[in-house]
Design an enzyme around this catalytic site. Structure first.
Site, PDB file in Angstrom:
ATOM      1  CG  ASP A 109       3.087 -32.160  30.130  1.00 39.23           C
ATOM      2  OD1 ASP A 109       2.344 -31.936  31.108  1.00 39.23           O
ATOM      3  OD2 ASP A 109       2.665 -32.175  28.962  1.00 39.23           O
TER       4      ASP A 109
ATOM      5  CD  GLU B 220       7.927 -40.611  24.392  1.00 38.82           C
ATOM      6  OE1 GLU B 220       8.800 -40.143  25.168  1.00 38.82           O
ATOM      7  OE2 GLU B 220       6.897 -39.994  24.096  1.00 38.82           O
TER       8      GLU B 220
ATOM      9  CG  ASN C 195       2.872 -41.393  18.129  1.00 37.63           C
ATOM     10  OD1 ASN C 195       3.177 -42.325  17.405  1.00 37.63           O
ATOM     11  ND2 ASN C 195       1.658 -40.845  18.113  1.00 37.63           N
TER      12      ASN C 195
END
Length: 266
Positions: free
Chosen positions: A51, A124, A166
């Site tokens: 990722d 984010e 998060n």
């Protein structure tokens, strides 16, 4: 997909990664695709790795709106952004040629720090105190003062980013079909002087969030966009909105966001 034939492959520059890149280049060539060295000449951008590599591929190529992105895992496991195994690439190519894939659209954040040009985030934006003390933020929603936060920092995440940093602070996992973003606290201190909500909250994509820093010696906060740091001194305010840009990725039809969440966490 038939008109998309120019592929840019983003990867690390170590020997193993470059070897895998060469294998992919030769494989794509057999099926009529052309690997290019300049991302601006491509209409499909592929990341090799995990990722983190996908996030870097999107950022380094400028969040292209006219391209499709695809993540290829070289770690042996699939992840939130990597939908395809390296060792099953021929299966993926055949699916593309037979139109057995779908286009997934991920919302991104636009972040403006003071008067600097906008930055974009797929996962984010986070802001934290850079010294060993808490700092104070006025949280403003659509020009309305909402709360005064004191603590270690805040995370503002997209729906897809809701499963990352998060989630580690007990934020909610949000369906990426919802055009919104989430605000989560890091170690808030609640007292008679400073009072914040104490839980994550979700804002509509039509909202504007402003964070105003109290100038108490902590005007050089630690800020990060996805997995990359942002170095700006004397920060006074940060404006965050949901961008009208979208990151378009390819996926197999049986690999929805919630199937990925289940595969990763359950």
């Amino acid at each position: 997909m038939s008109e998309r034939t120019h592929i840019y492959i983003y990867t690390k520059h170590d020997e193993k990664s470059l070897e895998k890149k060469m294998i992919l280049t030769e494989m794509f060539s057999k099926y009529g695709f052309t690997a290019v060295d300049d991302a601006q000449n491509s209409n499909i951008i592929i990341s090799l790795g995990g990722d983190g590599a996908f996030l870097q591929a999107v950022r380094k190529t400028g969040f292209r709106q006219d391209c499709l992105y695809a993540g290829i895992s070289t770690t042996g496991t699939l992840s939130m952004y990597c939908d395809f195994y390296f060792h099953e690439m021929e299966t993926m190519i055949q699916a593309v040629l037979r139109s057995e894939i779908e286009i997934r659209r991920y919302p991104i954040l636009q972040v403006i720090v003071d008067n600097n040009p906008p930055f974009y985030c797929l996962n984010e934006f986070s802001i934290r105190s850079n010294i060993i003390k808490t700092f104070v933020l006025d949280v403003v929603i659509d020009n309305l003062h909402f709360e005064t936060f004191r603590g270690d920092g805040m995370i503002i995440s997209t729906p897809t980013g809701s499963t990352a940093y998060n989630k580690s602070v007990n934020g909610a996992v949000v369906d990426p079909l919802l055009p919104c973003f989430q605000v989560s606290e890091l170690a808030s201190v609640n007292s008679n002087t400073y009072r914040s909500l104490g839980s994550s909250f979700i804002l509509s994509g039509q909202r504007q969030l402003t964070l105003r820093l109290k100038q108490d010696g902590n005007d050089f906060p630690t800020m990060a966009m996805d997995n990359e740091s942002l170095s700006i001194k004397h920060v006074e305010s940060v404006n965050i909105t949901l961008s009208d840009r979208l990151v378009k990725t390819v996926k197999l039809k049986n690999n929805s966001f919630w199937e990925k969440v289940k595969r990763t966490y359950l």
